[in-house]
Every structure is written in structure tokens, then in C-alpha cells.
Enzyme design. Structure first.
Site, short mmCIF file in Angstrom:
data_model
loop_
_atom_site.label_atom_id
_atom_site.label_comp_id
_atom_site.label_asym_id
_atom_site.label_seq_id
_atom_site.Cartn_x
_atom_site.Cartn_y
_atom_site.Cartn_z
N CYS A 68 0.92 -1.28 0.06
CA CYS A 68 0.09 0.03 -0.14
C CYS A 68 0.98 1.23 0.00
O CYS A 68 2.00 1.27 0.60
CB CYS A 68 -0.97 0.01 1.21
SG CYS A 68 -1.98 1.42 1.21
N ASP A 70 0.31 3.85 1.69
CA ASP A 70 0.37 4.21 3.02
C ASP A 70 1.75 4.50 3.51
O ASP A 70 2.67 3.63 3.54
CB ASP A 70 -0.36 3.29 4.08
CG ASP A 70 -0.66 3.84 5.43
OD1 ASP A 70 0.15 4.49 5.98
OD2 ASP A 70 -1.79 3.96 5.65
N ARG A 72 2.89 4.64 6.51
CA ARG A 72 3.14 4.02 7.61
C ARG A 72 3.78 2.45 7.20
O ARG A 72 3.95 1.73 8.14
CB ARG A 72 2.22 3.97 8.58
CG ARG A 72 1.55 5.35 9.16
CD ARG A 72 0.15 5.49 9.52
NE ARG A 72 -0.79 4.81 8.64
CZ ARG A 72 -1.86 4.69 8.80
NH1 ARG A 72 -2.32 4.90 10.33
NH2 ARG A 72 -2.99 4.34 8.00
N HIS A 124 -2.12 -4.20 4.90
CA HIS A 124 -2.10 -3.63 6.23
C HIS A 124 -3.50 -3.50 6.90
O HIS A 124 -4.49 -2.96 6.18
CB HIS A 124 -1.03 -2.58 6.30
CG HIS A 124 -1.73 -1.25 6.03
ND1 HIS A 124 -2.37 -0.06 6.63
CD2 HIS A 124 -1.62 -0.79 4.52
CE1 HIS A 124 -2.54 0.79 5.83
NE2 HIS A 124 -2.62 0.41 4.63
N CYS A 127 -6.16 -0.07 6.82
CA CYS A 127 -5.88 0.67 5.42
C CYS A 127 -7.28 1.63 4.99
O CYS A 127 -8.22 1.01 5.08
CB CYS A 127 -5.89 -0.54 4.43
SG CYS A 127 -5.58 0.08 2.60
CO CO Z 1 -3.33 1.19 3.02
#
Ligand code: CO
Length: 235
Positions: A68, A70, A72, A124, A127
Site C-alpha cells: 500500500c 500508506d 506507515r 495492512h 488501510c
Molecule cells: Co493502505
């Protein structure tokens, strides 16, 4: 026309610098990144003086990571590997669509040129893309991308809707999405051709927890043609 445009951009840049205020803070913050970069490169060189000259000659990663976007979930850091060890593709909610030329090109290059031995689909929990796909609220253009996840939700709706709370529903869809993407990778002509040619290639499905930084193997790894559905198998 072009030199004029560059000149205008430069003038704008310096006038922003002169005026100060919010834009100056922004420039200052980016400067911070360059300072960080210098310290980071020095640190790596201290541990391994040949590191960058070796990497500049060639990359030889064993893994392709599809994760992803993302912030993090940074691929290399969470498995504690160095630059050069993972080839990476990231998009919102780690989706592999069979008409996405960007993702397919990454897979092809990784498999055929870099000869990676493992493709890791890493989702994750928590999400935002998965959460949005479970809602009916419109988020603009991205709704079209999230359609792929809504399709997975539709296929497992009874199981997901039977769960007592929102977090459990989201977590299950996060996992089901990874499993679906593992299948999507396996169904590509790229991976099937590699298996038909006798290449050693395994496709894994993992999920990462932002809460504690721990990775979990969903144990759905596929490493041969016989393991995929007959409908998608190509000869
Ligand atoms: Co995500």
C-alpha cells in the site's frame, strides 16, 4: 517559450524566499530532508564504504514487494533490509489489476530481468482504501480504483457483514484483499510463463499491523501452476 517559463519560475521562487512566511517554512522543511539525506548516506558509508559504488553497478533484489502507498508501511524498513534488496510497487490498498500497465510492467521487469524469487503482496490493517471501499460515501476519482475492492467485498459479503463490529469487518476485508491480489498476481501471463519455464518463483500474502509493527504471513503462498484455479490456468 521554455527559457522564459524557467526564468519566471526562478523569479517566483526567489520572491517567495524573500517574502518569508509560510512558503519559507516549506522550503526550510525540504532543506531538512537534504540534511537528513547527507547524514544517512554518511552513516551507510561508515558501515560499508563500498555500499553505493556496488549498488550503482547493479541491483540484485530477491524480492518484489507490492504494498500500500500508506506512509506507515515502508517496505524496506519494516523487514529491516537495505536499499537494493527489494524491488517495490505501491498503490492505494495494494491492488493488482490485470489491465494496470504500471503494475504489470513492474512485475514483468522483476520476474524476467531481475529474476526475483519471491513476490510479496503486503496489505495492512487499518488501510484507508479498504475502509473507504466498505462505505457508500463518494471520495471522487478514487472511487473507481476502490471498485476493485468493492468487488471482493461483494464476493464475501455474507461473511464480512456477519461480523459484530466495524474494525473486525475492515480487518477481514484487508486480509481477503491480500488473498485476492495473490491470486491476481498468479493469474498474470508473466508469472504463469515463469512457472512454465521452470523458474523458482513464489507469491506470498502478508499483512502488517500498524499498531505494533508486526508482520503476519497469511499462509497463502503459491509456487506452481497446479495451485491456481483451472479457469485461469494458461498453457
Ligand atoms: Co493502505
Amino acid at each position: 517559450m521554455r527559457p522564459f517559463f524557467y526564468l519566471l519560475t526562478l523569479i517566483r521562487f526567489f520572491s517567495i524566499m524573500k517574502k518569508g512566511g509560510k512558503s519559507e517554512v516549506f522550503v526550510h522543511q525540504l532543506q531538512q530532508l537534504f540534511e537528513n539525506n547527507l547524514r544517512w548516506a554518511q552513516r551507510i558509508k561508515q558501515n560499508d564504504p563500498e555500499f553505493f559504488s556496488r549498488l550503482s553497478r547493479q541491483q540484485n533484489p530477491e524480492y518484489l514487494w507490492i504494498g500500500c502507498s500508506d506512509s506507515r508501511v515502508p517496505s524496506t524498513q519494516i523487514v529491516d533490509l537495505l536499499p537494493g534488496e527489494i524491488f517495490v510497487h505501491r498503490n492505494i490498498a495494494n491492488v493488482v489489476v490485470h489491465t494496470d500497465l504500471n503494475c504489470l510492467s513492474v512485475i514483468q521487469y522483476a520476474v524476467e530481468r531481475l529474476k526475483v524469487k519471491h513476490i510479496i503482496i503486503c496489505g495492512h490493517y487499518g488501510c484507508g482504501g479498504i475502509r473507504a471501499a466498505l462505505e457508500n460515501r463518494s471520495h471522487g476519482l478514487i472511487d473507481n480504483w476502490l471498485r476493485h475492492i468493492k468487488d471482493i467485498y461483494r464476493c464475501h459479503q455474507d461473511k464480512i457483514d456477519a461480523l459484530p463490529d466495524e474494525t473486525a469487518r475492515q480487518n477481514l476485508l484487508c486480509e481477503l484483499n491480500v488473498i485476492e491480489q495473490v491470486a491476481n498476481v498468479c493469474h498474470t501471463t508473466i508469472v504463469q510463463n515463469a512457472w512454465n519455464a521452470g523458474m523458482d518463483l513464489t507469491v506470498h500474502g502478508w499483512i502488517y499491523s500498524i499498531d505494533d509493527g508486526i508482520l503476519k504471513d497469511l499462509k497463502v503462498a503459491v509456487r506452481q501452476l497446479d495451485d491456481i484455479s483451472v479457469t485461469h490456468r494458461l498453457k
